[in-house]
Design a protein around this motif. Sequence first.
Motif, PDB file in Angstrom:
ATOM      1  N   LYS A 204      -5.972   2.445   2.284  1.00 52.45           N
ATOM      2  CA  LYS A 204      -7.343   2.843   2.593  1.00 52.45           C
ATOM      3  C   LYS A 204      -7.594   2.795   4.100  1.00 52.45           C
ATOM      4  N   ILE A 205      -7.040   1.775   4.752  1.00 53.45           N
ATOM      5  CA  ILE A 205      -7.183   1.666   6.213  1.00 53.45           C
ATOM      6  C   ILE A 205      -6.478   2.823   6.904  1.00 53.45           C
ATOM      7  N   LEU A 206      -5.257   3.140   6.464  1.00 51.51           N
ATOM      8  CA  LEU A 206      -4.522   4.257   7.048  1.00 51.51           C
ATOM      9  C   LEU A 206      -5.258   5.577   6.837  1.00 51.51           C
ATOM     10  N   GLU A 207      -5.795   5.739   5.644  1.00 54.08           N
ATOM     11  CA  GLU A 207      -6.515   6.974   5.341  1.00 54.08           C
ATOM     12  C   GLU A 207      -7.736   7.121   6.238  1.00 54.08           C
ATOM     13  N   ALA A 208      -8.451   6.029   6.446  1.00 49.34           N
ATOM     14  CA  ALA A 208      -9.653   6.073   7.283  1.00 49.34           C
ATOM     15  C   ALA A 208      -9.311   6.396   8.733  1.00 49.34           C
ATOM     16  N   LYS A 209      -8.126   5.974   9.178  1.00 51.73           N
ATOM     17  CA  LYS A 209      -7.691   6.217  10.554  1.00 51.73           C
ATOM     18  C   LYS A 209      -6.884   7.500  10.685  1.00 51.73           C
ATOM     19  N   ILE A 211      -3.978   8.287   9.448  1.00 44.32           N
ATOM     20  CA  ILE A 211      -2.559   7.999   9.680  1.00 44.32           C
ATOM     21  C   ILE A 211      -1.792   8.311   8.405  1.00 44.32           C
ATOM     22  N   LYS A 212      -0.661   8.974   8.554  1.00 46.12           N
ATOM     23  CA  LYS A 212       0.116   9.441   7.404  1.00 46.12           C
ATOM     24  C   LYS A 212       0.505   8.288   6.486  1.00 46.12           C
ATOM     25  N   ILE A 213       0.408   8.533   5.174  1.00 46.06           N
ATOM     26  CA  ILE A 213       0.706   7.519   4.166  1.00 46.06           C
ATOM     27  C   ILE A 213       1.934   7.934   3.370  1.00 46.06           C
ATOM     28  N   ASN A 214       2.825   6.996   3.154  1.00 45.31           N
ATOM     29  CA  ASN A 214       3.958   7.202   2.247  1.00 45.31           C
ATOM     30  C   ASN A 214       3.678   6.414   0.977  1.00 45.31           C
ATOM     31  N   LYS A 215       3.243   7.110  -0.067  1.00 37.83           N
ATOM     32  CA  LYS A 215       2.869   6.453  -1.322  1.00 37.83           C
ATOM     33  C   LYS A 215       4.056   5.756  -1.986  1.00 37.83           C
ATOM     34  N   HIS A 216       5.282   6.151  -1.594  1.00 42.34           N
ATOM     35  CA  HIS A 216       6.465   5.579  -2.228  1.00 42.34           C
ATOM     36  C   HIS A 216       6.935   4.279  -1.571  1.00 42.34           C
ATOM     37  N   LEU A 217       6.352   3.918  -0.432  1.00 41.92           N
ATOM     38  CA  LEU A 217       6.764   2.653   0.184  1.00 41.92           C
ATOM     39  C   LEU A 217       6.439   1.498  -0.761  1.00 41.92           C
ATOM     40  N   PRO A 218       7.383   0.603  -0.971  1.00 43.54           N
ATOM     41  CA  PRO A 218       7.127  -0.512  -1.887  1.00 43.54           C
ATOM     42  C   PRO A 218       6.154  -1.524  -1.303  1.00 43.54           C
ATOM     43  N   PHE A 360       2.083   1.018   9.007  1.00 46.06           N
ATOM     44  CA  PHE A 360       1.911   1.578  10.354  1.00 46.06           C
ATOM     45  C   PHE A 360       3.274   1.996  10.923  1.00 46.06           C
ATOM     46  N   ASN A 361       4.254   1.105  10.823  1.00 46.62           N
ATOM     47  CA  ASN A 361       5.559   1.366  11.434  1.00 46.62           C
ATOM     48  C   ASN A 361       6.258   2.532  10.758  1.00 46.62           C
ATOM     49  N   TRP A 362       6.115   2.650   9.423  1.00 48.75           N
ATOM     50  CA  TRP A 362       6.721   3.814   8.752  1.00 48.75           C
ATOM     51  C   TRP A 362       6.146   5.107   9.336  1.00 48.75           C
ATOM     52  N   ALA A 363       4.841   5.147   9.539  1.00 53.05           N
ATOM     53  CA  ALA A 363       4.203   6.353  10.079  1.00 53.05           C
ATOM     54  C   ALA A 363       4.721   6.653  11.483  1.00 53.05           C
ATOM     55  N   CYS A 364       4.924   5.611  12.299  1.00 54.08           N
ATOM     56  CA  CYS A 364       5.458   5.809  13.657  1.00 54.08           C
ATOM     57  C   CYS A 364       6.873   6.371  13.607  1.00 54.08           C
ATOM     58  N   VAL A 365       7.714   5.792  12.751  1.00 55.26           N
ATOM     59  CA  VAL A 365       9.098   6.241  12.634  1.00 55.26           C
ATOM     60  C   VAL A 365       9.154   7.670  12.111  1.00 55.26           C
ATOM     61  N   ASP A 366       8.310   7.980  11.142  1.00 53.05           N
ATOM     62  CA  ASP A 366       8.291   9.325  10.569  1.00 53.05           C
ATOM     63  C   ASP A 366       7.942  10.362  11.634  1.00 53.05           C
ATOM     64  N   GLU A 367       6.970  10.058  12.473  1.00 50.76           N
ATOM     65  CA  GLU A 367       6.603  10.989  13.536  1.00 50.76           C
ATOM     66  C   GLU A 367       7.745  11.158  14.536  1.00 50.76           C
ATOM     67  N   ARG A 368       8.385  10.052  14.905  1.00 50.05           N
ATOM     68  CA  ARG A 368       9.482  10.126  15.875  1.00 50.05           C
ATOM     69  C   ARG A 368      10.653  10.941  15.328  1.00 50.05           C
ATOM     70  N   ILE A 369      10.981  10.726  14.049  1.00 47.93           N
ATOM     71  CA  ILE A 369      12.078  11.468  13.433  1.00 47.93           C
ATOM     72  C   ILE A 369      11.803  12.970  13.462  1.00 47.93           C
ATOM     73  N   GLU A 375      -0.376   9.854  17.026  1.00 51.89           N
ATOM     74  CA  GLU A 375      -1.678   9.635  17.650  1.00 51.89           C
ATOM     75  C   GLU A 375      -2.355   8.424  17.006  1.00 51.89           C
ATOM     76  N   ASN A 376      -3.331   7.895  17.652  1.00 53.59           N
ATOM     77  CA  ASN A 376      -4.194   6.804  17.141  1.00 53.59           C
ATOM     78  C   ASN A 376      -3.605   5.406  17.295  1.00 53.59           C
ATOM     79  N   ILE A 377      -2.270   5.260  17.233  1.00 51.20           N
ATOM     80  CA  ILE A 377      -1.673   3.925  17.359  1.00 51.20           C
ATOM     81  C   ILE A 377      -0.496   3.962  18.323  1.00 51.20           C
TER      82      ILE A 377
END
Length: 407
Positions: A204-209, A211-218, A360-369, A375-377
């Motif tokens: 919910k926090i990521l969605e509000a900001k 930031i991309k969400i990976n629903k499959h992350l455990p 947060f870190n998954w979203a950063c890595v995904d963008e870098r890849i 953006e935002n963080i």
Amino acid sequence: MICTIYSHKSGFDTIKELILSNFPKGNILMSNQDGLDIIDLEIKGGLLSPSKKIKIAYRQRAEPSYQIPEIDDSELTASLKGLYGFVNSLPTSNEKVKELFLHKILTLNCEFSIIEEKGEIKELKTIIGNIAKELDAVLFVQPNTVISKSEGQHFLDKNLNLIIDGQGNCEIDTLDVQIDSIYFDGDQDQLDEDQIQRKENSEKILEAKKIKINKHLPCVESENETTLRTPKEIAQRVSVLAMTNLVAFNSVSPEGAIDYLQNYKLWDYTTENEKEFLDNPTEEKKANESWKCEGIWVLMWALNKVENLGFPNEFCNLENIEAEDYPVGPDKDPNTFIESIVSVRSKSEILDAADLYYRFNWACVDERINGRQIENINPGVVYERQYALNWLINYMDQDWDYVTCDT
């Protein structure tokens, strides 16, 4: 040896059937040697052609996964760590593909080598290609073979195209990284309620900001599964970090920091990496060490000396911590600070932060890849804070120098 094939898929019986389906007329002999499952395959020749022999040696990780654990649970796990380091050290003409390849290495669960022991099989390139596609494999290839694409050792994808070689050459634009859903979904029925709720809150926090969400992350570990570092252990760690950080910002000389840590009996709690830094604090090392202010911020938050972590879109400011609450300073005995610490934030609060920064870190890595700047963080702030949070929750029982921030 022609090549070693690596795959996320594992299971010797499956691999064996796949290999034998490509050699339907071969005579086989199965054995186990030094922990390797061996297939000796002989293809009979005719009147004018000699027989040919191939050996295939297979091994897999003790616990298949999509991450490499810190503790070596098998020889293959140890080998994959070395493989990751080797690839990471290579130059590259395509950073995106290299990042994807490094991520794929983390997911590899089995390997098998193909060795031509006698004669040459003209269909071998096609056969290796069929196996590689079926297994979504990557291949470590020797030069001067039927599938070689470089003059030195190099890596190919499932289509036998060059991923990377010793000169950094690359002939692909992307690389698939596939992970079996069982590693994400296999234990969902065993999740505790706090894990499920924590994941939902983070998303919910990521969605509000935005930031991309990976629903499959455990989920991160549950409260029942987690043992936090002790208050004294955290206080000792942050005291050492605070002193080495002063060296990084040229506020204290390395000799002065060493004397301080030794005089106040903190040298035993100074890690090997920190000791190496203090022994030779180059400008590059200082720049890297300066990022640890984010780790200090997290640990001081855990000790209730910082009210909240704040959003990771900007650097923390350690000057916002009251001087009397800070562990080190001129003529200040850090042991007074350490002895005053008797409690930490709740397990629930710390796990909430650990789960959020994991995503947060998954979203950063995904963008870098994908060759984009998130953006935002701030990715560096996110990484350093996740690093400290993983240490706090005893993630994989890793000591400070060896904490991993898996995504």
